[in-house]
Write a protein that holds these residues in place. Structure first.
Motif, PDB file in Angstrom:
ATOM      1  N   LEU A  30      -5.873  -6.414   0.081  1.00  0.00           N
ATOM      2  CA  LEU A  30      -6.124  -5.160  -0.631  1.00  0.00           C
ATOM      3  C   LEU A  30      -7.560  -5.080  -1.134  1.00  0.00           C
ATOM      4  CD1 LEU A  30      -2.790  -4.860  -2.644  1.00  0.00           C
ATOM      5  CD2 LEU A  30      -3.488  -3.500  -0.649  1.00  0.00           C
ATOM      6  N   TYR A  33      -9.673  -4.486   2.315  1.00  0.00           N
ATOM      7  CA  TYR A  33      -9.408  -3.288   3.118  1.00  0.00           C
ATOM      8  C   TYR A  33      -8.998  -2.064   2.311  1.00  0.00           C
ATOM      9  CZ  TYR A  33      -9.651  -6.624   6.909  1.00  0.00           C
ATOM     10  OH  TYR A  33     -10.081  -7.598   7.771  1.00  0.00           O
ATOM     11  N   GLN A  36      -3.207  -0.134   1.130  1.00  0.00           N
ATOM     12  CA  GLN A  36      -2.526  -0.362   2.411  1.00  0.00           C
ATOM     13  C   GLN A  36      -1.040  -0.065   2.265  1.00  0.00           C
ATOM     14  OE1 GLN A  36      -4.100  -2.232   5.392  1.00  0.00           O
ATOM     15  NE2 GLN A  36      -5.688  -1.116   4.301  1.00  0.00           N
ATOM     16  N   ALA A  40       1.232  -2.142   7.197  1.00  0.00           N
ATOM     17  CA  ALA A  40      -0.087  -2.715   7.505  1.00  0.00           C
ATOM     18  C   ALA A  40      -0.245  -4.082   6.863  1.00  0.00           C
ATOM     19  CB  ALA A  40      -1.199  -1.774   7.045  1.00  0.00           C
ATOM     20  N   LEU A  41       0.247  -4.240   5.632  1.00  0.00           N
ATOM     21  CA  LEU A  41       0.191  -5.547   4.967  1.00  0.00           C
ATOM     22  C   LEU A  41       1.009  -6.573   5.747  1.00  0.00           C
ATOM     23  CD1 LEU A  41       0.542  -4.361   1.266  1.00  0.00           C
ATOM     24  CD2 LEU A  41      -1.487  -5.420   2.288  1.00  0.00           C
ATOM     25  N   ARG A  44      -1.036  -7.515   8.892  1.00  0.00           N
ATOM     26  CA  ARG A  44      -2.212  -8.335   8.576  1.00  0.00           C
ATOM     27  C   ARG A  44      -1.854  -9.751   8.159  1.00  0.00           C
ATOM     28  NH1 ARG A  44      -6.965  -5.503   8.423  1.00  0.00           N
ATOM     29  NH2 ARG A  44      -6.850  -3.262   8.099  1.00  0.00           N
ATOM     30  N   ARG A  71      -1.074   8.579  -0.882  1.00  0.00           N
ATOM     31  CA  ARG A  71      -1.442   8.214   0.485  1.00  0.00           C
ATOM     32  C   ARG A  71      -0.260   8.215   1.445  1.00  0.00           C
ATOM     33  NH1 ARG A  71      -6.330   5.504   1.499  1.00  0.00           N
ATOM     34  NH2 ARG A  71      -7.685   5.509  -0.299  1.00  0.00           N
ATOM     35  N   TRP A  79       2.560   2.769  -0.232  1.00  0.00           N
ATOM     36  CA  TRP A  79       1.191   2.270  -0.217  1.00  0.00           C
ATOM     37  C   TRP A  79       0.936   1.544  -1.533  1.00  0.00           C
ATOM     38  CZ3 TRP A  79      -3.240   3.365   2.995  1.00  0.00           C
ATOM     39  CH2 TRP A  79      -2.921   4.004   4.196  1.00  0.00           C
ATOM     40  N   ARG A  81      -2.236  -0.520  -4.004  1.00  0.00           N
ATOM     41  CA  ARG A  81      -3.652  -0.751  -4.281  1.00  0.00           C
ATOM     42  C   ARG A  81      -3.761  -1.723  -5.453  1.00  0.00           C
ATOM     43  NH1 ARG A  81      -4.012   5.146  -5.511  1.00  0.00           N
ATOM     44  NH2 ARG A  81      -2.914   5.328  -7.480  1.00  0.00           N
TER      45      ARG A  81
END
Length: 190
Positions: A30, A33, A36, A40-41, A44, A71, A79, A81
């Protein structure tokens, strides 16, 4: 959006939560990038989305991350952050309680393991990677004779350099990628 500050961790439960290896990696993803979604996490980190969701909730409950619902494309997509720009802690905040002191020692050991593992990965990188980045990547160390006050001043100067480089606006480019930089300054004997 307001500028996020570095959080001073004073609760051993927060320190324990962020020191878990996968949670530490999620916080790093986080930080590098930005916000997310769980999917996506998961990609990754090579983890299952359900596992990521669990760990993100633990981080949320400790105030380390928050949802970023603006988002999401739909109500099912979550999402995340980071809440702060970074984390720091002081051993003094955990010294009065043996249990908290044990958490601190484990967290610092795990943190150092993570930092060393990232450097080891670089040294194990293939020849192509080494050819591109080999002259730029660096390791530096020095033995200095300092007072505690001078070490604190050196710490402030190094953090100021880190802050300046991390706050700059740098456009994405074909050769620009995340770079991990860390420093330790500790009393020791050769």
């Amino acid at each position: 959006m307001t500028e996020r500050q570095v959080r001073q961790v004073t609760d051993s439960r927060v320190l324990a939560a962020m020191s878990h290896p996968l949670r530490r990696r999620l916080l790093d993803v986080l930080a590098v990038y930005g916000p997310q979604p769980v999917g996506a996490l998961a990609e990754r980190t090579g983890q299952a989305p359900a596992n990521i969701s669990h760990h993100m909730k633990v981080l949320r409950d400790c105030g380390l991350v928050e949802e970023a619902p603006e988002r999401a494309r739909d109500k099912r997509e979550r999402w995340w952050r980071p809440v702060s720009a970074g984390l720091r802690w002081s051993g003094r905040d955990f010294a009065d309680d043996p249990a908290e002191s044990a958490v601190l020692q484990a967290a610092e050991s795990l943190n150092l393991d993570r930092q060393v593992a990232l450097v080891r990965e670089w040294y194990a990188a293939g020849d192509d990677e080494q050819a591109v980045w080999g002259e730029s990547a660096f390791a530096a160390d020095r033995w200095l004779h300092l007072t505690p006050e001078e070490l604190a001043e050196l710490n402030r100067e190094i953090l100021a350099v880190f802050d300046r480089w991390s706050a700059r606006d740098a456009p994405d480019g074909p050769e620009r990628r995340p770079v991990f930089v860390f420093a330790h300054g500790v009393p020791a004997q050769p």
